[in-house]
Write an enzyme that holds these catalytic residues in place. Structure first.
Site, mmCIF file in Angstrom:
data_model
loop_
_atom_site.group_PDB
_atom_site.id
_atom_site.type_symbol
_atom_site.label_atom_id
_atom_site.label_comp_id
_atom_site.label_asym_id
_atom_site.label_seq_id
_atom_site.Cartn_x
_atom_site.Cartn_y
_atom_site.Cartn_z
ATOM 1 C CG ASP A 146 -1.889 0.716 1.247
ATOM 2 O OD1 ASP A 146 -1.733 2.396 0.764
ATOM 3 O OD2 ASP A 146 -1.760 1.540 2.712
ATOM 4 N N GLY B 75 1.316 4.695 0.296
ATOM 5 C CA GLY B 75 -0.008 6.531 0.867
ATOM 6 C C GLY B 75 0.981 7.183 0.276
ATOM 7 N N GLY B 76 0.494 8.499 0.508
ATOM 8 C CA GLY B 76 0.930 9.570 0.559
ATOM 9 C C GLY B 76 2.801 10.120 1.473
ATOM 10 C CB THR B 77 3.704 9.439 4.548
ATOM 11 O OG1 THR B 77 2.409 11.395 4.604
ATOM 12 C CG2 THR B 77 4.244 9.839 5.283
ATOM 13 C CG LEU B 78 4.396 6.388 6.151
ATOM 14 C CD1 LEU B 78 3.986 5.599 8.587
ATOM 15 C CD2 LEU B 78 6.215 6.720 6.474
ATOM 16 C CE LYS C 64 0.831 1.939 4.852
ATOM 17 N NZ LYS C 64 0.516 4.186 4.471
ATOM 18 C CD GLU D 110 -5.518 5.197 0.084
ATOM 19 O OE1 GLU D 110 -5.770 5.800 -1.044
ATOM 20 O OE2 GLU D 110 -5.988 5.861 0.668
ATOM 21 C CB SER E 103 1.217 5.123 9.937
ATOM 22 O OG SER E 103 0.599 3.929 8.411
HETATM 23 P P1 ATP Z 1 -2.879 8.596 2.436
HETATM 24 O O1 ATP Z 1 -3.737 7.233 2.785
HETATM 25 O O2 ATP Z 1 -3.045 9.259 2.542
HETATM 26 O O3 ATP Z 1 -1.637 8.469 1.116
HETATM 27 P P2 ATP Z 1 -0.628 6.881 3.668
HETATM 28 O O4 ATP Z 1 -1.039 6.012 3.731
HETATM 29 O O5 ATP Z 1 0.836 7.647 3.655
HETATM 30 O O6 ATP Z 1 -1.127 8.643 3.273
HETATM 31 P P3 ATP Z 1 -0.761 6.517 6.875
HETATM 32 O O7 ATP Z 1 0.680 5.558 6.121
HETATM 33 O O8 ATP Z 1 -1.834 5.592 7.130
HETATM 34 O O9 ATP Z 1 -0.895 7.079 5.709
HETATM 35 O O10 ATP Z 1 -0.024 7.620 8.194
HETATM 36 C C1 ATP Z 1 0.932 8.968 7.644
HETATM 37 C C2 ATP Z 1 1.270 9.647 9.378
HETATM 38 O O11 ATP Z 1 1.451 8.697 10.106
HETATM 39 C C3 ATP Z 1 1.791 10.682 8.549
HETATM 40 O O12 ATP Z 1 1.258 12.032 8.438
HETATM 41 C C4 ATP Z 1 2.737 10.443 10.144
HETATM 42 O O13 ATP Z 1 1.515 11.523 10.523
HETATM 43 C C5 ATP Z 1 2.728 9.321 10.564
HETATM 44 N N1 ATP Z 1 3.202 8.564 10.731
HETATM 45 C C6 ATP Z 1 3.661 7.061 11.103
HETATM 46 N N2 ATP Z 1 5.348 6.489 11.148
HETATM 47 C C7 ATP Z 1 5.365 7.401 10.452
HETATM 48 C C8 ATP Z 1 6.668 7.488 9.674
HETATM 49 N N3 ATP Z 1 7.794 7.030 9.935
HETATM 50 N N4 ATP Z 1 7.123 8.894 9.447
HETATM 51 C C9 ATP Z 1 6.874 9.878 8.888
HETATM 52 N N5 ATP Z 1 5.435 9.469 9.271
HETATM 53 C C10 ATP Z 1 5.028 8.534 9.909
HETATM 54 MG MG MG Z 2 -2.793 5.132 3.424
#
Ligand code: ATP
Ligand code: MG
Length: 279
Positions: free
Chosen positions: A8, A10-13, A15, A76, A231
């Protein structure tokens, strides 16, 4: 080693999830702005031949991976709900209908009823807001540092509570509710604030807005439970406390999953496993 994995992005992470030889669920995490690391991981795991893929950065990841592997894409929200159902059962929760609030970079809110689900709401207030506002207000950008410092902070000099407004009067609402997040700052002379207090207040803002919206949707749909994932909740006991306190106050039951950030990756994994079995 697994032959199939779920990712998966995402915008930040980003997985990643797979079952090892012993059948145990294994999880990995990469920053989405370093997609090369996913490629390196795959090069170190050459027996992976199929990838279930989901998330908003899918095309970027496809570009990095080229045609290395066979890829099965899943939308998603489908992946997230598939993963949530699996993780709920695995963690011993037996619930039929519920609100699912995914606090990722942004937040999306879903209604799950048996095997069906729909996206019902969302807000730009999310984990990205937590990190963004924390950085701007305190200079702390690291998520782990933000949540650690916030846990020792105190919001009482910054947030304005209902009881701070209704001085010595009968209150129309629970006096301990926040009347205005950050509202005390504008009506006092103080300009120097403790960093940890500011971070705790940012978590309060993010948590309370998301919870208020989730509760509204839960009331509309007559759902008792709200499952909070994403996350942003990872080892973030302070944020979970804000959310569970507000949820319980409004007579709903909050549920937090242990592997809160991995619903999408697990859903993408389960999807490709099902697909491979049926072809
Ligand atoms: P979206 O679903 O909106 O596209 P995403 O799937 O990347 O984004 P998540 O991975 O669920 O989103 O959560 C991202 C958030 O988790 C970050 O904005 C931050 O607040 C937090 N976070 C947790 N662990 C970390 C990390 N190791 N590095 C950066 N942010 C983290
Ligand atoms: Mg996400």
């Amino acid at each position: 080693m697994a032959k199939v994995i779920g990712i998966d992005t995402g915008g930040t992470l980003t997985k990643l999830a797979y079952f090892n030889k012993a059948g145990e669920l294994k999880l990995e995490l990469f920053p989405s702005n370093e997609m090369e690391l996913v490629k390196e991981w795959l090069q170190q795991h050459p027996d992976v031949d199929e990838i279930g893929l989901t998330g908003g950065r899918t095309e970027q990841l496809r570009d990095v991976l080229k045609t290395m592997k066979s890829i099965q894409y899943i939308v998603e929200f489908e992946a997230t709900l598939k993963g949530v159902r699996y993780l709920l059962e695995r963690e011993g929760h037996q619930i039929e209908s519920s609100i699912i609030t995914n606090i990722g970079t942004g937040t999306s809110i879903h209604y799950m009823d048996g095997n069906s689900h729909s996206r019902v709401s969302g807000t730009g207030m999310g984990g990205g807001t937590l990190v963004g506002l924390s950085t701007l207000l305190t200079g702390v950008r690291d998520f782990n540092e933000i949540k650690t410092l916030a846990a020792t902070g105190n919001r009482s000099d910054i947030d304005l509570l209902v009881q701070d407004i209704y001085l010595g009067m009968d209150m129309p609402l629970d006096g301990k509710l926040t009347a205005s997040n950050f509202g005390k700052v504008g009506i006092t002379e103080e300009i120097n604030y403790n960093k940890n207090d500011v971070l705790a207040t940012v978590q309060g803002l993010v948590g309370e807005v998301i919870t208020t919206l989730s509760i509204q949707v839960a009331e509309e749909r007559k759902a008792d439970y709200i499952v909070y994932i994403g996350s942003t909740l990872t080892s973030n006991e302070h944020l979970k406390k804000v959310i569970s306190h507000y949820t319980i106050l409004k007579k709903h039951t909050p549920i937090f999953l242990k592997d809160c950030g991995f619903s999408g990756a697990v859903g993408a994994l389960l999807n490709i496993i099902e697909y491979s079995h049926s072809h």
